[in-house]
Design a protein around this motif. Structure first.
Motif, PDB file in Angstrom:
ATOM      1  N   MET A  97      11.288  -2.784  -1.163  1.00 34.96           N
ATOM      2  CA  MET A  97      10.320  -1.854  -1.738  1.00 34.96           C
ATOM      3  C   MET A  97      10.009  -2.226  -3.182  1.00 34.96           C
ATOM      4  O   MET A  97       8.843  -2.256  -3.589  1.00 34.96           O
ATOM      5  CB  MET A  97      10.838  -0.416  -1.640  1.00 34.96           C
ATOM      6  CG  MET A  97      10.869   0.132  -0.225  1.00 34.96           C
ATOM      7  SD  MET A  97      11.583   1.785  -0.123  1.00 34.96           S
ATOM      8  CE  MET A  97      10.218   2.763  -0.811  1.00 34.96           C
ATOM      9  N   ARG A  98      11.026  -2.501  -3.962  1.00 34.62           N
ATOM     10  CA  ARG A  98      10.806  -2.880  -5.364  1.00 34.62           C
ATOM     11  C   ARG A  98      10.033  -4.188  -5.460  1.00 34.62           C
ATOM     12  O   ARG A  98       9.179  -4.350  -6.321  1.00 34.62           O
ATOM     13  CB  ARG A  98      12.142  -2.976  -6.109  1.00 34.62           C
ATOM     14  CG  ARG A  98      12.859  -1.656  -6.266  1.00 34.62           C
ATOM     15  CD  ARG A  98      12.012  -0.589  -6.991  1.00 34.62           C
ATOM     16  NE  ARG A  98      11.703  -1.040  -8.330  1.00 34.62           N
ATOM     17  CZ  ARG A  98      10.524  -0.868  -8.942  1.00 34.62           C
ATOM     18  NH1 ARG A  98       9.537  -0.241  -8.346  1.00 34.62           N
ATOM     19  NH2 ARG A  98      10.336  -1.327 -10.160  1.00 34.62           N
ATOM     20  N   ALA A  99      10.304  -5.112  -4.549  1.00 36.75           N
ATOM     21  CA  ALA A  99       9.615  -6.405  -4.580  1.00 36.75           C
ATOM     22  C   ALA A  99       8.120  -6.272  -4.314  1.00 36.75           C
ATOM     23  O   ALA A  99       7.336  -7.098  -4.778  1.00 36.75           O
ATOM     24  CB  ALA A  99      10.243  -7.364  -3.567  1.00 36.75           C
ATOM     25  N   VAL A 100       7.734  -5.220  -3.566  1.00 31.83           N
ATOM     26  CA  VAL A 100       6.305  -4.994  -3.291  1.00 31.83           C
ATOM     27  C   VAL A 100       5.761  -3.840  -4.130  1.00 31.83           C
ATOM     28  O   VAL A 100       4.739  -3.257  -3.827  1.00 31.83           O
ATOM     29  CB  VAL A 100       6.029  -4.797  -1.784  1.00 31.83           C
ATOM     30  CG1 VAL A 100       6.444  -6.038  -0.996  1.00 31.83           C
ATOM     31  CG2 VAL A 100       6.689  -3.543  -1.239  1.00 31.83           C
ATOM     32  N   TYR A 101       6.483  -3.510  -5.206  1.00 26.47           N
ATOM     33  CA  TYR A 101       6.066  -2.527  -6.212  1.00 26.47           C
ATOM     34  C   TYR A 101       5.997  -1.099  -5.680  1.00 26.47           C
ATOM     35  O   TYR A 101       5.171  -0.299  -6.112  1.00 26.47           O
ATOM     36  CB  TYR A 101       4.740  -2.957  -6.879  1.00 26.47           C
ATOM     37  CG  TYR A 101       4.946  -4.194  -7.713  1.00 26.47           C
ATOM     38  CD1 TYR A 101       5.271  -4.099  -9.052  1.00 26.47           C
ATOM     39  CD2 TYR A 101       4.879  -5.454  -7.135  1.00 26.47           C
ATOM     40  CE1 TYR A 101       5.503  -5.233  -9.821  1.00 26.47           C
ATOM     41  CE2 TYR A 101       5.116  -6.594  -7.886  1.00 26.47           C
ATOM     42  CZ  TYR A 101       5.427  -6.483  -9.221  1.00 26.47           C
ATOM     43  OH  TYR A 101       5.669  -7.601  -9.964  1.00 26.47           O
TER      44      TYR A 101
ATOM     45  N   SER B 294       0.837  -1.200   0.000  1.00 27.53           N
ATOM     46  CA  SER B 294       0.000   0.000   0.000  1.00 27.53           C
ATOM     47  C   SER B 294       0.869   1.247   0.000  1.00 27.53           C
ATOM     48  O   SER B 294       2.097   1.182   0.187  1.00 27.53           O
ATOM     49  CB  SER B 294      -0.887   0.018   1.245  1.00 27.53           C
ATOM     50  OG  SER B 294      -0.084   0.237   2.404  1.00 27.53           O
ATOM     51  N   LYS B 295       0.233   2.381  -0.159  1.00 28.43           N
ATOM     52  CA  LYS B 295       0.941   3.660  -0.084  1.00 28.43           C
ATOM     53  C   LYS B 295       1.548   3.847   1.310  1.00 28.43           C
ATOM     54  O   LYS B 295       2.655   4.361   1.446  1.00 28.43           O
ATOM     55  CB  LYS B 295      -0.022   4.793  -0.426  1.00 28.43           C
ATOM     56  CG  LYS B 295       0.631   6.125  -0.558  1.00 28.43           C
ATOM     57  CD  LYS B 295      -0.318   7.174  -1.114  1.00 28.43           C
ATOM     58  CE  LYS B 295       0.457   8.455  -1.356  1.00 28.43           C
ATOM     59  NZ  LYS B 295      -0.286   9.393  -2.177  1.00 28.43           N
ATOM     60  N   GLN B 296       0.819   3.420   2.350  1.00 23.72           N
ATOM     61  CA  GLN B 296       1.340   3.550   3.715  1.00 23.72           C
ATOM     62  C   GLN B 296       2.588   2.691   3.910  1.00 23.72           C
ATOM     63  O   GLN B 296       3.574   3.144   4.489  1.00 23.72           O
ATOM     64  CB  GLN B 296       0.285   3.162   4.745  1.00 23.72           C
ATOM     65  CG  GLN B 296       0.806   3.281   6.178  1.00 23.72           C
ATOM     66  CD  GLN B 296      -0.174   2.806   7.217  1.00 23.72           C
ATOM     67  OE1 GLN B 296      -0.893   1.838   7.013  1.00 23.72           O
ATOM     68  NE2 GLN B 296      -0.205   3.492   8.342  1.00 23.72           N
ATOM     69  N   LEU B 297       2.561   1.454   3.418  1.00 21.35           N
ATOM     70  CA  LEU B 297       3.740   0.590   3.530  1.00 21.35           C
ATOM     71  C   LEU B 297       4.915   1.221   2.797  1.00 21.35           C
ATOM     72  O   LEU B 297       6.032   1.273   3.324  1.00 21.35           O
ATOM     73  CB  LEU B 297       3.453  -0.808   2.982  1.00 21.35           C
ATOM     74  CG  LEU B 297       4.635  -1.780   3.020  1.00 21.35           C
ATOM     75  CD1 LEU B 297       5.057  -2.086   4.458  1.00 21.35           C
ATOM     76  CD2 LEU B 297       4.298  -3.074   2.280  1.00 21.35           C
ATOM     77  N   ALA B 298       4.669   1.710   1.591  1.00 15.26           N
ATOM     78  CA  ALA B 298       5.731   2.359   0.819  1.00 15.26           C
ATOM     79  C   ALA B 298       6.302   3.544   1.583  1.00 15.26           C
ATOM     80  O   ALA B 298       7.526   3.735   1.632  1.00 15.26           O
ATOM     81  CB  ALA B 298       5.203   2.803  -0.541  1.00 15.26           C
TER      82      ALA B 298
ATOM     83  N   HIS C  55       6.294   4.077   4.876  1.00 15.38           N
ATOM     84  CA  HIS C  55       7.061   3.608   6.040  1.00 15.38           C
ATOM     85  C   HIS C  55       8.432   3.070   5.628  1.00 15.38           C
ATOM     86  O   HIS C  55       9.447   3.386   6.261  1.00 15.38           O
ATOM     87  CB  HIS C  55       6.287   2.532   6.794  1.00 15.38           C
ATOM     88  CG  HIS C  55       5.148   3.047   7.616  1.00 15.38           C
ATOM     89  ND1 HIS C  55       5.118   4.290   8.202  1.00 15.38           N
ATOM     90  CD2 HIS C  55       3.975   2.457   7.964  1.00 15.38           C
ATOM     91  CE1 HIS C  55       4.003   4.450   8.864  1.00 15.38           C
ATOM     92  NE2 HIS C  55       3.278   3.352   8.734  1.00 15.38           N
ATOM     93  N   LEU C  56       8.463   2.262   4.581  1.00 15.75           N
ATOM     94  CA  LEU C  56       9.743   1.717   4.128  1.00 15.75           C
ATOM     95  C   LEU C  56      10.641   2.820   3.573  1.00 15.75           C
ATOM     96  O   LEU C  56      11.864   2.783   3.754  1.00 15.75           O
ATOM     97  CB  LEU C  56       9.520   0.607   3.105  1.00 15.75           C
ATOM     98  CG  LEU C  56       8.821  -0.650   3.635  1.00 15.75           C
ATOM     99  CD1 LEU C  56       8.612  -1.661   2.517  1.00 15.75           C
ATOM    100  CD2 LEU C  56       9.592  -1.269   4.797  1.00 15.75           C
ATOM    101  N   GLN C  57      10.042   3.816   2.926  1.00 17.66           N
ATOM    102  CA  GLN C  57      10.813   4.960   2.433  1.00 17.66           C
ATOM    103  C   GLN C  57      11.474   5.692   3.593  1.00 17.66           C
ATOM    104  O   GLN C  57      12.642   6.076   3.505  1.00 17.66           O
ATOM    105  CB  GLN C  57       9.914   5.919   1.629  1.00 17.66           C
ATOM    106  CG  GLN C  57      10.598   7.197   1.192  1.00 17.66           C
ATOM    107  CD  GLN C  57      11.745   6.991   0.218  1.00 17.66           C
ATOM    108  OE1 GLN C  57      11.758   6.050  -0.563  1.00 17.66           O
ATOM    109  NE2 GLN C  57      12.721   7.888   0.255  1.00 17.66           N
ATOM    110  N   GLN C  58      10.748   5.896   4.695  1.00 20.59           N
ATOM    111  CA  GLN C  58      11.348   6.570   5.861  1.00 20.59           C
ATOM    112  C   GLN C  58      12.506   5.760   6.417  1.00 20.59           C
ATOM    113  O   GLN C  58      13.539   6.312   6.789  1.00 20.59           O
ATOM    114  CB  GLN C  58      10.304   6.815   6.949  1.00 20.59           C
ATOM    115  CG  GLN C  58      10.845   7.655   8.100  1.00 20.59           C
ATOM    116  CD  GLN C  58      11.294   9.036   7.663  1.00 20.59           C
ATOM    117  OE1 GLN C  58      10.510   9.780   7.086  1.00 20.59           O
ATOM    118  NE2 GLN C  58      12.553   9.381   7.919  1.00 20.59           N
TER     119      GLN C  58
END
Length: 171
Positions: free
Chosen positions: A74-78, A16-20, A22-25
């Motif tokens: 991140m790339r693996a979960v698009y 999701s956008k939220q997961l992305a 969080h991982l970005q942070q």
């Protein structure tokens, strides 16, 4: 004539956008930790110089490795990782470090503060990440294990036995 085919995938999971976010942070903080570790590594001076200089390379290696793992997850979960310098500057939650020579004791305090900031990010995002993607949460566990270990090891350089804060917990 070459025919262009549209590629379609059917992933079992897409973040999701939220997961992305969080991982970005996590990626940003780990990238900044790597940069701070090198900055301090190049400019540390004083007693126990060599040990401090060398342990900063351990921090750098851990931060680099974990940042790469997070970006590839991140790339693996698009999701799209962004490790550009401007993004790191704008989004890092780590305290700033000096651009000048820094004494070993001050270096210890500076890198430990940054290690704990990274651990704080991992702990803050953990439950949301775990609810959506336990695999990514497992990565946070590995990050926490190593980052908090490094913080303890390095912080011990400035500690005085049986004093200071936080107080030691005895079972």
């Amino acid at each position: 004539m070459t025919q262009t085919l549209k590629h379609t995938s059917h992933p079992a999971f897409q973040g999701s956008k939220q997961l992305a976010s969080h991982l970005q942070q996590m990626l940003v903080d780990l990238t900044d930790l790597h940069l701070q570790g090198k900055q301090l590594h190049w400019n540390v001076v004083g007693k126990n110089f060599r040990d401090t200089h060398l342990v900063l390379d351990e921090v750098v290696d851990a931060a680099r490795g974990f940042a790469d793992d997070i970006a590839e997850r991140m790339r693996a979960v698009y999701a799209i990782p962004d490790g550009r310098a401007a993004t790191v500057v704008a989004q890092s939650s780590l305290p700033d470090v000096t651009a000048y020579e820094i004494d070993t004791a001050d270096t210890v305090d500076a890198i430990v503060a940054s290690l704990y900031a990274v651990a704080g990010t991992a702990r803050r995002i953990h439950d949301d990440v775990d609810a959506e993607d336990p695999t990514s949460a497992d990565m946070l566990h590995a990050i926490l294990e190593r980052i908090e270990q490094l913080a303890w090891l390095i912080d011990s350089e400035n500690r005085v036995a049986n004093s200071g804060s936080p107080r030691q917990v005895r079972p």
